[in-house]
Design a protein around this motif. Structure first.
Motif, PDB file in Angstrom:
ATOM      1  N   LEU A 278     -38.285 -79.089  19.023  1.00 46.15           N
ATOM      2  CA  LEU A 278     -38.637 -77.965  19.893  1.00 46.15           C
ATOM      3  C   LEU A 278     -38.317 -76.615  19.254  1.00 46.15           C
ATOM      4  N   GLY A 279     -37.448 -76.632  18.246  1.00 47.74           N
ATOM      5  CA  GLY A 279     -37.006 -75.378  17.643  1.00 47.74           C
ATOM      6  C   GLY A 279     -35.992 -74.623  18.474  1.00 47.74           C
ATOM      7  N   VAL A 280     -35.177 -75.351  19.247  1.00 52.34           N
ATOM      8  CA  VAL A 280     -34.197 -74.683  20.115  1.00 52.34           C
ATOM      9  C   VAL A 280     -32.760 -74.999  19.717  1.00 52.34           C
ATOM     10  N   ASP A 281     -32.565 -75.591  18.548  1.00 53.82           N
ATOM     11  CA  ASP A 281     -31.205 -75.905  18.126  1.00 53.82           C
ATOM     12  C   ASP A 281     -30.482 -74.677  17.588  1.00 53.82           C
ATOM     13  N   THR A 282     -31.183 -73.574  17.444  1.00 52.02           N
ATOM     14  CA  THR A 282     -30.553 -72.291  17.119  1.00 52.02           C
ATOM     15  C   THR A 282     -31.137 -71.229  18.045  1.00 52.02           C
ATOM     16  N   MET A 283     -30.381 -70.151  18.217  1.00 52.16           N
ATOM     17  CA  MET A 283     -30.847 -69.021  19.016  1.00 52.16           C
ATOM     18  C   MET A 283     -30.888 -67.777  18.139  1.00 52.16           C
ATOM     19  N   PRO A 284     -31.878 -66.905  18.332  1.00 47.47           N
ATOM     20  CA  PRO A 284     -31.993 -65.716  17.487  1.00 47.47           C
ATOM     21  C   PRO A 284     -31.084 -64.576  17.923  1.00 47.47           C
ATOM     22  N   VAL A 285     -30.273 -64.795  18.957  1.00 51.07           N
ATOM     23  CA  VAL A 285     -29.400 -63.746  19.494  1.00 51.07           C
ATOM     24  C   VAL A 285     -27.996 -64.334  19.672  1.00 51.07           C
ATOM     25  N   PRO A 286     -26.978 -63.489  19.880  1.00 49.02           N
ATOM     26  CA  PRO A 286     -25.626 -64.022  20.074  1.00 49.02           C
ATOM     27  C   PRO A 286     -25.543 -64.989  21.252  1.00 49.02           C
ATOM     28  N   VAL A 287     -24.722 -66.019  21.064  1.00 49.81           N
ATOM     29  CA  VAL A 287     -24.513 -67.049  22.081  1.00 49.81           C
ATOM     30  C   VAL A 287     -23.020 -67.135  22.390  1.00 49.81           C
ATOM     31  N   ILE A 288     -22.692 -67.160  23.677  1.00 57.63           N
ATOM     32  CA  ILE A 288     -21.326 -67.439  24.117  1.00 57.63           C
ATOM     33  C   ILE A 288     -21.374 -68.719  24.938  1.00 57.63           C
ATOM     34  N   THR A 289     -20.633 -69.731  24.508  1.00 58.81           N
ATOM     35  CA  THR A 289     -20.567 -71.005  25.222  1.00 58.81           C
ATOM     36  C   THR A 289     -19.215 -71.107  25.908  1.00 58.81           C
ATOM     37  N   VAL A 290     -19.235 -71.529  27.180  1.00 56.68           N
ATOM     38  CA  VAL A 290     -18.018 -71.548  27.991  1.00 56.68           C
ATOM     39  C   VAL A 290     -17.748 -72.954  28.503  1.00 56.68           C
ATOM     40  N   ALA A 291     -16.573 -73.477  28.175  1.00 54.66           N
ATOM     41  CA  ALA A 291     -16.076 -74.748  28.698  1.00 54.66           C
ATOM     42  C   ALA A 291     -14.823 -74.460  29.516  1.00 54.66           C
ATOM     43  N   GLY A 292     -14.301 -75.487  30.172  1.00 54.43           N
ATOM     44  CA  GLY A 292     -13.069 -75.310  30.929  1.00 54.43           C
ATOM     45  C   GLY A 292     -13.060 -76.170  32.170  1.00 54.43           C
ATOM     46  N   THR A 293     -11.872 -76.527  32.631  1.00 58.28           N
ATOM     47  CA  THR A 293     -11.745 -77.329  33.847  1.00 58.28           C
ATOM     48  C   THR A 293     -12.135 -76.511  35.069  1.00 58.28           C
ATOM     49  N   ASN A 294     -11.635 -75.291  35.154  1.00 66.71           N
ATOM     50  CA  ASN A 294     -11.957 -74.386  36.254  1.00 66.71           C
ATOM     51  C   ASN A 294     -12.220 -72.995  35.684  1.00 66.71           C
ATOM     52  N   GLY A 295     -12.985 -72.204  36.416  1.00 62.87           N
ATOM     53  CA  GLY A 295     -13.217 -70.815  36.035  1.00 62.87           C
ATOM     54  C   GLY A 295     -14.457 -70.564  35.206  1.00 62.87           C
ATOM     55  N   LYS A 296     -15.192 -71.618  34.834  1.00 63.28           N
ATOM     56  CA  LYS A 296     -16.372 -71.411  33.981  1.00 63.28           C
ATOM     57  C   LYS A 296     -17.415 -70.532  34.665  1.00 63.28           C
ATOM     58  N   GLY A 297     -17.807 -70.942  35.864  1.00 65.63           N
ATOM     59  CA  GLY A 297     -18.867 -70.215  36.555  1.00 65.63           C
ATOM     60  C   GLY A 297     -18.506 -68.785  36.846  1.00 65.63           C
ATOM     61  N   SER A 298     -17.260 -68.541  37.268  1.00 69.48           N
ATOM     62  CA  SER A 298     -16.826 -67.179  37.582  1.00 69.48           C
ATOM     63  C   SER A 298     -16.796 -66.317  36.326  1.00 69.48           C
ATOM     64  N   THR A 299     -16.293 -66.863  35.232  1.00 63.03           N
ATOM     65  CA  THR A 299     -16.228 -66.102  33.983  1.00 63.03           C
ATOM     66  C   THR A 299     -17.633 -65.770  33.482  1.00 63.03           C
ATOM     67  N   LEU A 300     -18.535 -66.714  33.561  1.00 62.70           N
ATOM     68  CA  LEU A 300     -19.914 -66.470  33.136  1.00 62.70           C
ATOM     69  C   LEU A 300     -20.588 -65.418  34.005  1.00 62.70           C
ATOM     70  N   ARG A 301     -20.385 -65.489  35.312  1.00 62.21           N
ATOM     71  CA  ARG A 301     -20.983 -64.499  36.213  1.00 62.21           C
ATOM     72  C   ARG A 301     -20.464 -63.106  35.897  1.00 62.21           C
ATOM     73  N   LEU A 302     -19.181 -62.990  35.605  1.00 68.85           N
ATOM     74  CA  LEU A 302     -18.608 -61.690  35.253  1.00 68.85           C
ATOM     75  C   LEU A 302     -19.136 -61.198  33.913  1.00 68.85           C
ATOM     76  N   MET A 303     -19.286 -62.086  32.939  1.00 68.80           N
ATOM     77  CA  MET A 303     -19.857 -61.692  31.655  1.00 68.80           C
ATOM     78  C   MET A 303     -21.285 -61.194  31.828  1.00 68.80           C
ATOM     79  N   GLN A 304     -22.049 -61.897  32.647  1.00 66.02           N
ATOM     80  CA  GLN A 304     -23.422 -61.459  32.903  1.00 66.02           C
ATOM     81  C   GLN A 304     -23.438 -60.050  33.484  1.00 66.02           C
ATOM     82  N   ALA A 305     -22.609 -59.811  34.514  1.00 70.11           N
ATOM     83  CA  ALA A 305     -22.595 -58.502  35.167  1.00 70.11           C
ATOM     84  C   ALA A 305     -22.148 -57.402  34.204  1.00 70.11           C
ATOM     85  N   LEU A 306     -21.135 -57.673  33.403  1.00 72.42           N
ATOM     86  CA  LEU A 306     -20.637 -56.679  32.446  1.00 72.42           C
ATOM     87  C   LEU A 306     -21.684 -56.380  31.373  1.00 72.42           C
ATOM     88  N   ALA A 307     -22.286 -57.427  30.829  1.00 69.94           N
ATOM     89  CA  ALA A 307     -23.272 -57.222  29.763  1.00 69.94           C
ATOM     90  C   ALA A 307     -24.485 -56.461  30.269  1.00 69.94           C
TER      91      ALA A 307
END
Length: 413
Positions: free
Chosen positions: A39-68
């Motif tokens: 598919l040609g999707v194993d790389t991205m042409p722009v910066p990527v931030i990947t988030v793992a974690g037991t708790n807090g993933k969704g909240s941290t991602l939502r905040l990153m989206q709003a800040l960016a």
């Protein structure tokens, strides 16, 4: 294609991909990597931030989206699971992916997979990545589904890897100790690139894991520090910080640090602007039938503990609409409410893994106020009927409990 026909086509696709693979989860990257390469999707042409974690993933991602987005960035965001519509999982710079866009992406994945069997999550991840490459975004945010090292999103090399927290959850898949689980979650790290750890209480093996993956460690409490006065980033910059953040001050600190490493220079004004940002089902407040209701998808002991800490004080009693999966720590969660004036409204969400109301009731003290219901919708209505003006209604225990209650609450006004 009309909106109705696109919706029907999407429903058919989702039914198809759900039935495609013999198991719901099959960790490993060999199969999905083959399809991603085609598919040609194993790389991205722009910066990527990947988030793992037991708790807090969704909240941290939502905040990153709003800040960016405050900095003019065009952001793509991939999360799971969804509460209402599958489209919630795939956010493009101009909003949620449409039914038609998702159908087009699924068709591309189907064409590329040939005879390779993919799980529902793998198929969905590839479709999201295909849409992201077409979107004109300049920042991609990816949420790990389970673990990290063998999760489908790990086919893409992140510029910044984030682990929000490590707790005991999904032990059957990830290991029985924090150290073992950390080893799986830190598997999203890449040589020479930052590994941000958002919890000041580290697993003992965290520094060794950063060294094992040859990542650049950026750890909370050492490299970036949050206190009552504000946040000190790893580069030495100091930011005045809100005293209260709806999605958590620690999550906002982690979001600021990760974005800084990805080239988004947030400031104190940004932090203040996102302090009230909310997210479905994360200590989310709604007024239903004149009663104060809080919804939280927390489904393990640390998450429910945090939910209780974030709640405002209650002048009356609390009515608990509680449904949890059978493999979660039901007894330990119930024990958090020991000695409190609470009324339990127990129900099983419509999932095979859900604990029965009888199992939930067995965890309660013998003198507990308790009612069992045939559905989450009935339990919510029972709690709303029983609650007085100064009482609180808490809906928690599982994503599925919250999702069913939200649908029921919105339909009932």
């Amino acid at each position: 294609m009309t909106e109705d026909s696109a919706a029907s086509a999407l429903a058919a696709w989702l039914e198809r991909i759900e039935a495609m693979h013999p198991t719901e989860i099959e960790l490993g990257l060999e199969r999905i990597r083959q399809v991603a390469h085609r598919l040609g999707v194993d790389t991205m042409p722009v910066p990527v931030i990947t988030v793992a974690g037991t708790n807090g993933k969704g909240s941290t991602l939502r905040l990153m989206q709003a800040l960016a987005e405050r900095h003019g960035r065009r952001v793509c965001l991939y999360t799971s699971p969804h509460l209402h519509r599958f489209n919630e999982r795939v956010r493009l710079p101009d909003g949620l992916a449409s039914d038609q866009q998702l159908c087009d992406a699924f068709a591309q994945v189907e064409q590329a997979r040939l005879d390779i069997s993919l799980t529902y999550f793998e198929f969905s991840t590839l479709a999201a990545l295909w849409l992201f490459r077409q979107s004109g975004a300049d920042l991609v945010l990816l949420e790990v589904g389970l673990g990290g090292r063998l999760d489908a999103v790990n086919i893409v090399d992140p510029d910044v890897a984030v682990v929000t927290s490590v707790g005991l959850d999904h032990q059957d898949w990830l290991g029985e100790t924090r150290e073992a689980i950390a080893g799986e979650k830190c598997g999203i790290a890449r040589p020479g690139r930052p590994l941000v750890f958002g919890e000041a209480d580290w697993p003992e093996n965290l520094p060794a894991l950063a060294k094992q993956y040859a990542a650049e460690p950026v750890f909370a409490g050492r490299d970036f520090c949050l206190d009552q006065q504000g946040l000190t980033l790893a580069d030495g910059r100091e930011l005045a910080f809100p005293g209260k953040v709806t999605l958590g001050r620690d999550n906002l600190a982690t979001a600021c640090q990760a974005l800084s490493l990805a080239g988004v220079r947030v400031d104190a004004q940004d932090c203040a602007a996102v302090a009230d940002v909310t997210l479905f089902g994360r200590c989310e407040f709604l007024q239903l039938q004149g009663r104060a209701c809080w919804f939280d998808v927390g489904h393990n002991l640390p998450a429910v503990t945090r939910f209780l800490q974030l709640l405002p004080s209650c002048e009356g009693q609390r009515h608990l609409v509680f449904g949890m999966m059978a493999d979660k720590p039901i007894d330990e969660v119930v024990a958090l409410f020991a000695g409190q004036p609470v009324n339990w409204h127990l129900a099983a969400p419509a999932m095979a893994r859900a604990a029965s109301p009888a199992r939930l009731a067995a965890a309660l003290p013998s003198q507990a106020s308790c009612r069992q219901y045939g559905s989450v919708a009935e339990a919510l209505q029972g709690a709303l009927d029983a609650a007085q003006r100064d009482d609180q209604v808490l809906i928690f225990g599982s994503f599925y409990t919250v999702a069913e209650a939200r649908v029921s609450g919105e339909q009932g006004g």
